[in-house]
Scaffold this active site. Sequence first.
Site, short mmCIF file in Angstrom:
data_model
loop_
_atom_site.label_atom_id
_atom_site.label_comp_id
_atom_site.label_asym_id
_atom_site.label_seq_id
_atom_site.Cartn_x
_atom_site.Cartn_y
_atom_site.Cartn_z
N CYS A 226 -1.61 -12.31 4.99
CA CYS A 226 -0.58 -12.07 5.98
C CYS A 226 0.13 -13.39 6.26
O CYS A 226 -0.46 -14.29 6.88
CB CYS A 226 -1.22 -11.53 7.26
SG CYS A 226 0.01 -11.09 8.49
N GLN B 144 9.35 -4.18 2.13
CA GLN B 144 9.18 -4.16 3.59
C GLN B 144 8.80 -5.52 4.20
O GLN B 144 9.17 -5.80 5.35
CB GLN B 144 8.15 -3.10 3.98
CG GLN B 144 8.54 -1.69 3.55
CD GLN B 144 7.38 -0.70 3.68
OE1 GLN B 144 6.76 -0.56 4.72
NE2 GLN B 144 7.10 0.00 2.59
N GLY C 211 2.25 -0.04 -4.09
CA GLY C 211 1.06 0.23 -4.90
C GLY C 211 1.34 1.23 -6.00
O GLY C 211 0.94 1.03 -7.16
N THR D 18 -1.59 -4.35 3.66
CA THR D 18 -0.46 -5.18 3.25
C THR D 18 -0.15 -4.93 1.77
O THR D 18 -1.00 -4.42 1.03
CB THR D 18 -0.76 -6.68 3.42
OG1 THR D 18 -1.89 -7.01 2.59
CG2 THR D 18 -1.06 -7.06 4.85
N CYS E 219 0.74 -4.35 7.96
CA CYS E 219 1.01 -5.74 8.34
C CYS E 219 0.79 -5.98 9.84
O CYS E 219 1.75 -6.09 10.62
CB CYS E 219 2.40 -6.20 7.95
SG CYS E 219 2.49 -8.01 8.06
N ASP F 147 -1.76 1.52 1.62
CA ASP F 147 -1.96 1.77 3.05
C ASP F 147 -2.64 3.10 3.37
O ASP F 147 -3.26 3.24 4.42
CB ASP F 147 -0.60 1.76 3.77
CG ASP F 147 0.07 0.39 3.72
OD1 ASP F 147 -0.58 -0.58 3.28
OD2 ASP F 147 1.24 0.31 4.15
C1 LIG Z 1 7.74 -5.03 9.19
C2 LIG Z 1 6.79 -5.11 8.03
C3 LIG Z 1 6.35 -6.35 7.60
C4 LIG Z 1 5.45 -6.45 6.56
N1 LIG Z 1 5.06 -7.69 6.12
C5 LIG Z 1 4.22 -7.81 5.07
C6 LIG Z 1 3.88 -9.10 4.55
O1 LIG Z 1 4.34 -10.12 5.03
N2 LIG Z 1 3.03 -9.16 3.49
C7 LIG Z 1 2.52 -8.03 2.92
O2 LIG Z 1 1.78 -8.15 1.94
N3 LIG Z 1 2.82 -6.79 3.40
C8 LIG Z 1 3.65 -6.65 4.44
N4 LIG Z 1 4.00 -5.40 4.91
C9 LIG Z 1 3.22 -4.22 4.49
C10 LIG Z 1 3.61 -3.65 3.14
O3 LIG Z 1 4.98 -3.40 3.06
C11 LIG Z 1 2.81 -2.38 2.91
O4 LIG Z 1 1.44 -2.63 3.17
C12 LIG Z 1 2.94 -1.91 1.47
O5 LIG Z 1 4.27 -1.59 1.20
C13 LIG Z 1 2.02 -0.71 1.23
O6 LIG Z 1 2.22 -0.18 -0.03
P1 LIG Z 1 1.98 1.38 -0.30
O7 LIG Z 1 2.27 1.59 -1.74
O8 LIG Z 1 0.67 1.79 0.23
O9 LIG Z 1 3.06 2.11 0.63
P2 LIG Z 1 4.64 2.00 0.61
O10 LIG Z 1 5.10 0.77 -0.08
O11 LIG Z 1 5.06 2.20 2.03
O12 LIG Z 1 5.10 3.23 -0.27
C14 LIG Z 1 4.78 4.57 0.01
C15 LIG Z 1 5.71 5.45 -0.79
O13 LIG Z 1 5.23 6.79 -0.74
C16 LIG Z 1 6.32 7.67 -0.60
N5 LIG Z 1 5.85 8.92 0.01
C17 LIG Z 1 5.51 9.15 1.30
N6 LIG Z 1 5.14 10.43 1.45
C18 LIG Z 1 5.23 11.02 0.24
C19 LIG Z 1 4.97 12.33 -0.26
N7 LIG Z 1 4.56 13.31 0.54
N8 LIG Z 1 5.18 12.57 -1.56
C20 LIG Z 1 5.60 11.59 -2.40
N9 LIG Z 1 5.85 10.33 -1.99
C21 LIG Z 1 5.66 10.05 -0.69
C22 LIG Z 1 7.31 6.91 0.28
O14 LIG Z 1 8.61 7.39 0.13
C23 LIG Z 1 7.12 5.48 -0.22
O15 LIG Z 1 8.05 5.14 -1.23
C24 LIG Z 1 4.95 -5.27 5.92
C25 LIG Z 1 5.42 -4.02 6.33
C26 LIG Z 1 6.34 -3.93 7.36
C27 LIG Z 1 6.86 -2.57 7.77
#
Ligand SMILES: Cc1cc2nc3c(=O)[nH]c(=O)nc-3n(C[C@H](O)[C@H](O)[C@H](O)COP(=O)(O)OP(=O)(O)OC[C@H]3O[C@@H](n4cnc5c(N)ncnc54)[C@H](O)[C@@H]3O)c2cc1C
Length: 459
Positions: free
Chosen positions: A384, A85, A56, A350, A205, A341
């Site tokens: 999903c 991921q 995101g 997701t 997920c 998330d």
């Molecule tokens: C096994 C698995 C299977 C999955 N399968 C799917 C699927 O099939 N389809 C789907 O759509 N999604 C899937 N997902 C879920 C998806 O990967 C996540 O929902 C998505 O990456 C969330 O995005 P985000 O930006 O919220 O968090 P993330 O992509 O996790 O990124 C968070 C970032 O914040 C950074 N961060 C953390 N703490 C700090 C801090 N204090 N200061 C600065 N930076 C920080 C981290 O280093 C990371 O880079 C899956 C996930 C897993 C683990």
Amino acid sequence: MNCYSRLAPTIRWSRLQHHTQQSILNERYPVRQISSTQVHFDRHDCKVLVVGGGSGGCALAAKLSNRLGKGQVIVLEPAERHYYQPMFTLIGGGMKRLEHCHKPMADVLPKKAKWMREAACEFDPDNNTVKTSGGNTIKYDMLLIATGLQLNYEKIPGLEKALSVPDGNVCSIYSPLYVEHVFDCLRKISGGNAIFTFPHCPIKCAGAPQKIAYIADHYFRKVGKRDDISITYNTALPVLFGVKHYADALWPIMKKRNITVNTCRNLIEVKHEQDIAVFEDVNKPGELYEEKYSMLHAVPPMSPPDELTRCKQLVNDDGYVDVDKFTLQHIKYKNVFAIGDSSSTPNSKTAAAAAAQSPVVFDNMMAVIEGKPLTGSYDGYASCPLVTGYHTCMLAEFDYNLTPLETFPVAQNKERYSMFIMKKDFMPLLYWKLMLPGYWNGPALMRNMLSVFKSKKHK
Ligand SMILES: Cc1cc2nc3c(=O)[nH]c(=O)nc-3n(C[C@H](O)[C@H](O)[C@H](O)COP(=O)(O)OP(=O)(O)OC[C@H]3O[C@@H](n4cnc5c(N)ncnc54)[C@H](O)[C@@H]3O)c2cc1C
């Protein structure tokens, strides 16, 4: 204590075929001067601060820096690598390799934004500042929180120890540290119980814990050892899947595959020396079940990062950024938004959800910057792709009401080869080439275009 020191004990070196110890250390304890922009000052100002450069955060940093111009957006992100991921499940099944699912963070973050390779340590929304692990203070006009979820393996006694046993029989697709070992476990087990778990909290997920069980079943059949292995899926949830339309289609698959499903059963301890997993009935605290395993696939409890949950003004009682579920704007601080998330929105967590949120967050953040009313509204879309084996997948898509919100003019509650190919080959491209650079807004447009082909039954 440095705000990242708590991560130290969770690092296990034995499984890190693709990471040197030093690179992981750099990833977890970034030193101050390694910010890619070589900024050496203690105080930074920006129009927009994006905390987290994952799915995101990266997409939004691209959209915002394209609109606002160079140097207006700072991305605070400590990790050296950006992981796709959703590929972890396929890596666990031996269909992809770890090196297929990550790229250097420097290559994916937008060039027009400033990347500071540090973690946010302390949020102060009353003064519009964030303190970093490198001792810097960043002052912002607008803040976007995109920190994702942290993996709390340590909350289950014995689990980390079990995961760290070289060539052990406990594994997890959820972390890049452990994911490669999943396929080793599938190959190694020759008989007995293969147990798969789902923890007692919201996770990213929510389909992945059962996807890997289906893949394991298919793998055991392919290599001719299924008759010797019993498979159990123990989930802390009261249901197999949160959306009834798909759960009704998944139950018969579990039955046909002879996978035992126990609901409301939560993993609370791993006694790895005896190969025993201890479960508790979530409705009857204290009622424990000890199950012997030959292989255990464990999904850790998860939560937003501690750095965030410490800031009580920003988060709700469960530690998620307290935003309006439609506008994604913070309930109290109008210059704060969240995506992905770590937000309190009650959608399935997701990357697909983050993609659908991205145009809403972008439009509404720009509206605040320009002093206009908010117009963007998120409907809770999440998808999903429920991989059920080496050739099949059921693409679940739904909204806040847990009503199917499907893109394609076919019955999506069926296992299909086409959806499998989309998940395995097309979605990674979509992610790297369109979502991260800020061009993909989720499938709403495609869904509208394809709706002319939908029969009444599927509308
Ligand atoms: C096994 C698995 C299977 C999955 N399968 C799917 C699927 O099939 N389809 C789907 O759509 N999604 C899937 N997902 C879920 C998806 O990967 C996540 O929902 C998505 O990456 C969330 O995005 P985000 O930006 O919220 O968090 P993330 O992509 O996790 O990124 C968070 C970032 O914040 C950074 N961060 C953390 N703490 C700090 C801090 N204090 N200061 C600065 N930076 C920080 C981290 O280093 C990371 O880079 C899956 C996930 C897993 C683990």
